[in-house]
Design an enzyme around this catalytic site. Structure first.
Site, PDB file in Angstrom:
ATOM      1  N   TYR A 180       3.505  -5.976  17.881  1.00 24.07           N
ATOM      2  CA  TYR A 180       3.788  -5.203  16.661  1.00 24.07           C
ATOM      3  C   TYR A 180       4.502  -3.887  17.039  1.00 24.07           C
ATOM      4  O   TYR A 180       5.483  -3.519  16.407  1.00 24.07           O
ATOM      5  CB  TYR A 180       2.477  -4.919  15.912  1.00 24.07           C
ATOM      6  CG  TYR A 180       2.620  -3.924  14.784  1.00 24.07           C
ATOM      7  CD1 TYR A 180       3.197  -4.286  13.567  1.00 24.07           C
ATOM      8  CD2 TYR A 180       2.173  -2.605  14.933  1.00 24.07           C
ATOM      9  CE1 TYR A 180       3.329  -3.358  12.535  1.00 24.07           C
ATOM     10  CE2 TYR A 180       2.298  -1.687  13.902  1.00 24.07           C
ATOM     11  CZ  TYR A 180       2.877  -2.063  12.703  1.00 24.07           C
ATOM     12  OH  TYR A 180       3.012  -1.148  11.695  1.00 24.07           O
ATOM     13  N   GLN A 216       5.489  -7.276   8.666  1.00 29.34           N
ATOM     14  CA  GLN A 216       4.248  -7.896   9.111  1.00 29.34           C
ATOM     15  C   GLN A 216       3.491  -6.751   9.790  1.00 29.34           C
ATOM     16  O   GLN A 216       3.962  -6.194  10.771  1.00 29.34           O
ATOM     17  CB  GLN A 216       4.614  -9.011  10.101  1.00 29.34           C
ATOM     18  CG  GLN A 216       3.525  -9.925  10.574  1.00 29.34           C
ATOM     19  CD  GLN A 216       2.346  -9.253  11.243  1.00 29.34           C
ATOM     20  OE1 GLN A 216       1.247  -9.200  10.669  1.00 29.34           O
ATOM     21  NE2 GLN A 216       2.549  -8.714  12.435  1.00 29.34           N
ATOM     22  N   GLY A 227       1.520  -7.674  -0.742  1.00 25.09           N
ATOM     23  CA  GLY A 227       1.695  -6.759  -1.884  1.00 25.09           C
ATOM     24  C   GLY A 227       1.044  -7.313  -3.139  1.00 25.09           C
ATOM     25  O   GLY A 227       0.778  -8.511  -3.232  1.00 25.09           O
ATOM     26  N   ARG A 242     -11.081  -4.077  20.692  1.00 26.91           N
ATOM     27  CA  ARG A 242     -10.117  -5.177  20.600  1.00 26.91           C
ATOM     28  C   ARG A 242      -8.933  -4.918  21.527  1.00 26.91           C
ATOM     29  O   ARG A 242      -8.610  -3.764  21.820  1.00 26.91           O
ATOM     30  CB  ARG A 242      -9.613  -5.310  19.159  1.00 26.91           C
ATOM     31  CG  ARG A 242     -10.705  -5.765  18.217  1.00 26.91           C
ATOM     32  CD  ARG A 242     -10.281  -5.602  16.797  1.00 26.91           C
ATOM     33  NE  ARG A 242      -9.929  -4.218  16.508  1.00 26.91           N
ATOM     34  CZ  ARG A 242      -9.607  -3.772  15.296  1.00 26.91           C
ATOM     35  NH1 ARG A 242      -9.560  -4.596  14.285  1.00 26.91           N
ATOM     36  NH2 ARG A 242      -9.317  -2.507  15.103  1.00 26.91           N
ATOM     37  N   PHE A 255       0.822  -1.214   0.000  1.00 32.00           N
ATOM     38  CA  PHE A 255       0.000   0.000   0.000  1.00 32.00           C
ATOM     39  C   PHE A 255       0.863   1.275   0.000  1.00 32.00           C
ATOM     40  O   PHE A 255       0.863   2.048  -0.972  1.00 32.00           O
ATOM     41  CB  PHE A 255      -0.932  -0.087   1.223  1.00 32.00           C
ATOM     42  CG  PHE A 255      -1.536   1.195   1.679  1.00 32.00           C
ATOM     43  CD1 PHE A 255      -2.191   2.046   0.792  1.00 32.00           C
ATOM     44  CD2 PHE A 255      -1.484   1.556   3.038  1.00 32.00           C
ATOM     45  CE1 PHE A 255      -2.762   3.240   1.227  1.00 32.00           C
ATOM     46  CE2 PHE A 255      -2.058   2.724   3.477  1.00 32.00           C
ATOM     47  CZ  PHE A 255      -2.686   3.573   2.580  1.00 32.00           C
ATOM     48  N   ILE A 256       1.604   1.505   1.070  1.00 30.60           N
ATOM     49  CA  ILE A 256       2.320   2.786   1.201  1.00 30.60           C
ATOM     50  C   ILE A 256       3.507   2.856   0.240  1.00 30.60           C
ATOM     51  O   ILE A 256       3.679   3.837  -0.508  1.00 30.60           O
ATOM     52  CB  ILE A 256       2.829   2.992   2.661  1.00 30.60           C
ATOM     53  CG1 ILE A 256       1.646   3.036   3.627  1.00 30.60           C
ATOM     54  CG2 ILE A 256       3.654   4.262   2.763  1.00 30.60           C
ATOM     55  CD1 ILE A 256       2.027   3.066   5.105  1.00 30.60           C
ATOM     56  N   ASP A 270      10.165  -7.448  -2.616  1.00 29.01           N
ATOM     57  CA  ASP A 270       8.899  -7.780  -1.960  1.00 29.01           C
ATOM     58  C   ASP A 270       8.622  -9.265  -2.139  1.00 29.01           C
ATOM     59  O   ASP A 270       8.890  -9.817  -3.206  1.00 29.01           O
ATOM     60  CB  ASP A 270       7.760  -6.940  -2.599  1.00 29.01           C
ATOM     61  CG  ASP A 270       6.546  -6.809  -1.703  1.00 29.01           C
ATOM     62  OD1 ASP A 270       5.951  -7.843  -1.362  1.00 29.01           O
ATOM     63  OD2 ASP A 270       6.195  -5.670  -1.354  1.00 29.01           O
ATOM     64  N   ALA A 321       8.929  -3.232   4.038  1.00 24.06           N
ATOM     65  CA  ALA A 321       8.488  -4.631   4.150  1.00 24.06           C
ATOM     66  C   ALA A 321       8.293  -4.955   5.629  1.00 24.06           C
ATOM     67  O   ALA A 321       9.185  -4.711   6.441  1.00 24.06           O
ATOM     68  CB  ALA A 321       9.532  -5.556   3.545  1.00 24.06           C
ATOM     69  N   LYS A 347       8.224  -2.955  15.822  1.00 22.14           N
ATOM     70  CA  LYS A 347       8.504  -1.772  15.000  1.00 22.14           C
ATOM     71  C   LYS A 347       9.526  -0.875  15.698  1.00 22.14           C
ATOM     72  O   LYS A 347      10.276  -0.165  15.053  1.00 22.14           O
ATOM     73  CB  LYS A 347       7.227  -0.959  14.722  1.00 22.14           C
ATOM     74  CG  LYS A 347       6.208  -1.612  13.825  1.00 22.14           C
ATOM     75  CD  LYS A 347       6.772  -2.067  12.489  1.00 22.14           C
ATOM     76  CE  LYS A 347       7.146  -0.957  11.546  1.00 22.14           C
ATOM     77  NZ  LYS A 347       7.637  -1.479  10.237  1.00 22.14           N
TER      78      LYS A 347
HETATM   79  N1  LIG Z   1      -0.683   1.455   7.173  1.00 24.18           N
HETATM   80  C1  LIG Z   1      -0.406   2.194   8.259  1.00 24.18           C
HETATM   81  O1  LIG Z   1      -1.291   2.904   8.786  1.00 24.18           O
HETATM   82  C2  LIG Z   1       0.996   2.182   8.857  1.00 24.18           C
HETATM   83  C3  LIG Z   1       1.190   2.948  10.015  1.00 24.18           C
HETATM   84  C4  LIG Z   1       2.454   2.953  10.587  1.00 24.18           C
HETATM   85  C5  LIG Z   1       3.507   2.253   9.998  1.00 24.18           C
HETATM   86  N2  LIG Z   1       3.281   1.507   8.889  1.00 24.18           N
HETATM   87  C6  LIG Z   1       4.409   0.755   8.301  1.00 24.18           C
HETATM   88  O2  LIG Z   1       4.487   1.038   6.915  1.00 24.18           O
HETATM   89  C7  LIG Z   1       5.003  -0.091   6.217  1.00 24.18           C
HETATM   90  C8  LIG Z   1       4.109  -0.444   5.039  1.00 24.18           C
HETATM   91  O3  LIG Z   1       2.811  -0.777   5.514  1.00 24.18           O
HETATM   92  P1  LIG Z   1       1.545  -0.943   4.547  1.00 24.18           P
HETATM   93  O4  LIG Z   1       0.357  -0.444   5.297  1.00 24.18           O
HETATM   94  O5  LIG Z   1       1.862  -0.374   3.214  1.00 24.18           O
HETATM   95  O6  LIG Z   1       1.427  -2.529   4.487  1.00 24.18           O
HETATM   96  P2  LIG Z   1       1.418  -3.565   3.272  1.00 24.18           P
HETATM   97  O7  LIG Z   1       1.126  -4.903   3.870  1.00 24.18           O
HETATM   98  O8  LIG Z   1       0.539  -3.080   2.178  1.00 24.18           O
HETATM   99  O9  LIG Z   1       2.921  -3.504   2.784  1.00 24.18           O
HETATM  100  C9  LIG Z   1       3.933  -4.357   3.271  1.00 24.18           C
HETATM  101  C10 LIG Z   1       4.664  -4.940   2.092  1.00 24.18           C
HETATM  102  O10 LIG Z   1       5.747  -5.728   2.578  1.00 24.18           O
HETATM  103  C11 LIG Z   1       5.746  -6.991   1.892  1.00 24.18           C
HETATM  104  N3  LIG Z   1       6.342  -7.957   2.802  1.00 24.18           N
HETATM  105  C12 LIG Z   1       5.825  -8.444   3.978  1.00 24.18           C
HETATM  106  N4  LIG Z   1       6.673  -9.322   4.530  1.00 24.18           N
HETATM  107  C13 LIG Z   1       7.758  -9.391   3.703  1.00 24.18           C
HETATM  108  C14 LIG Z   1       8.966 -10.139   3.750  1.00 24.18           C
HETATM  109  N5  LIG Z   1       9.228 -10.991   4.733  1.00 24.18           N
HETATM  110  N6  LIG Z   1       9.862  -9.976   2.733  1.00 24.18           N
HETATM  111  C15 LIG Z   1       9.591  -9.130   1.710  1.00 24.18           C
HETATM  112  N7  LIG Z   1       8.465  -8.401   1.613  1.00 24.18           N
HETATM  113  C16 LIG Z   1       7.556  -8.538   2.611  1.00 24.18           C
HETATM  114  C17 LIG Z   1       4.287  -7.270   1.569  1.00 24.18           C
HETATM  115  O11 LIG Z   1       4.125  -8.168   0.498  1.00 24.18           O
HETATM  116  C18 LIG Z   1       3.782  -5.867   1.232  1.00 24.18           C
HETATM  117  O12 LIG Z   1       3.961  -5.561  -0.133  1.00 24.18           O
HETATM  118  C19 LIG Z   1       5.137  -1.205   7.254  1.00 24.18           C
HETATM  119  O13 LIG Z   1       6.491  -1.254   7.664  1.00 24.18           O
HETATM  120  C20 LIG Z   1       4.242  -0.749   8.394  1.00 24.18           C
HETATM  121  O14 LIG Z   1       4.686  -1.259   9.634  1.00 24.18           O
HETATM  122  C21 LIG Z   1       2.030   1.448   8.299  1.00 24.18           C
END
Ligand SMILES: NC(=O)c1ccc[n+]([C@@H]2O[C@H](COP(=O)([O-])OP(=O)(O)OC[C@H]3O[C@@H](n4cnc5c(N)ncnc54)[C@H](O)[C@@H]3O)[C@@H](O)[C@H]2O)c1
Length: 306
Positions: free
Chosen positions: A138, A73, A34, A262, A9-10, A29, A71, A142
């Protein structure tokens, strides 16, 4: 530049912006969450896990100047059920990436951290000096890599910037995912189902649009050296008000279902973004209404097209 999680996503928005600005970009990835269709066609794609032994060879092969690390969880409830699995990806995965950065002489790493590291705030808005007291594994997984970044930087001359995101929302967010209350509400409304609110809906979040987050990463390429920054709007919105705004955009008149809160859900969240404004010379450009409008248009279009 190499972006981990670049099919997510991001980070897929960050990849788009980097390519738009003329950069040569690779993504790494494992496509666990993704999606192929989010990946910019001009990006080099390494379909690998960050835990894979090939990681160093990939970095030596592509030779990036900067790594943007997303990347992870990201599911809080999964972290509660499977803490070792969560730590393996988020903590060990980041350490392996740092080892590969060292071997490939990467100049800088930008790390996507989270407001989850703070836990329930003892004052608002939460600035970067606020105590760290995560409520979930989590949040722990992080935060722990932040220490590794600091020590790797001291030991091996690797520059870094840590960005702690508030609640990110917008185009391409998975409605089935954990963090995406906006996309979950939209999904239910478009499916003519009742949206679910955990708790009384009076809990607050600081919502930041994904394109503003992408801009913050670009800003950090050449600023914010060895710094930690909240990336947020510094505004509190109740979950009830969020649903009301989305409902008005869709002219939806239904009522939500309220369920029990939750475990590990934070009650109030609002992050002070003045350090990012000062040092990264970054500021959010999207109001919540503008970001939601763009997001709703995207989901309406995708829903209509299956
Ligand atoms: N969405 C939010 O509100 C938010 C808030 C704070 C921080 N974050 C951080 O931003 C980052 C991106 O989050 P997102 O919301 O886009 O999530 P997302 O799940 O859409 O993106 C994560 C990506 O990492 C890949 N991935 C997961 N495990 C992997 C591995 N072992 N090896 C290679 N690739 C792997 C997934 O396939 C995916 O494309 C994360 O680090 C998350 O902790 C997100």
């Amino acid at each position: 530049m190499l972006v981990t999680g670049g099919a997510g996503f991001i980070a897929s928005h960050i990849v788009d912006l980097l390519i738009e600005q003329g950069n040569h970009v690779a993504i790494l990835d494992n496509f666990s969450t993704g999606r192929e269709e989010f990946v910019n066609s001009q990006a080099v794609v390494y379909k690998e896990d960050i835990l894979d032994d090939q990681l160093t060879n990939i970095l030596l092969d592509f030779n990036p100047e900067v790594i943007i690390h997303h990347a992870a969880q990201i599911d809080v409830q999964t972290s509660i059920k499977r803490p070792a699995f969560d730590a393996q990806i988020n903590v060990v995965g980041t350490i392996k990436l740092l080892e590969a950065c060292k071997a490939a002489r990467v100049r800088k790493i930008i790390y996507a951290s989270s407001a989850a590291v703070y836990g329930n705030p003892i004052y608002l808005p939460v600035d970067e000096r606020h105590p760290i007291a995560p409520l979930s594994f989590y949040g722990v997984s992080k935060h722990t890599p932040e220490h590794y970044l600091e020590v790797f930087s001291q030991q091996f001359d690797l520059d870094y910037t840590i960005l702690r995101y508030a609640n990110v929302y917008g185009v391409r967010q998975d409605p089935k995912g954990e963090g995406g209350v906006v996309s979950m509400f939209i999904d239910k409304i478009l499916g003519l189902q009742q949206p679910i609110i955990y708790g009384d809906g009076k809990q607050t979040r600081d919502f930041i649009y994904v394109k503003d987050v992408a801009n913050a990463n670009i800003a950090a390429l050449n600023s914010g050296s060895k710094g930690t920054y909240n990336i947020s709007c510094n505004l509190q919105t109740t979950v009830n008000d969020l649903l009301l705004t989305i409902s008005l955009l869709y002219n939806h008149k239904g009522t939500p279902i309220y369920k029990e809160m939750r475990s590990a859900d934070i009650i109030h969240s609002c992050l002070d973004n003045s350090a990012a404004r000062r040092d990264l010379r970054w500021e959010p450009l999207y109001t919540l209404k503008d970001g939601l409008k763009e997001t709703c248009e995207y989901y309406s279009h995708h829903y209509a097209n299956g």
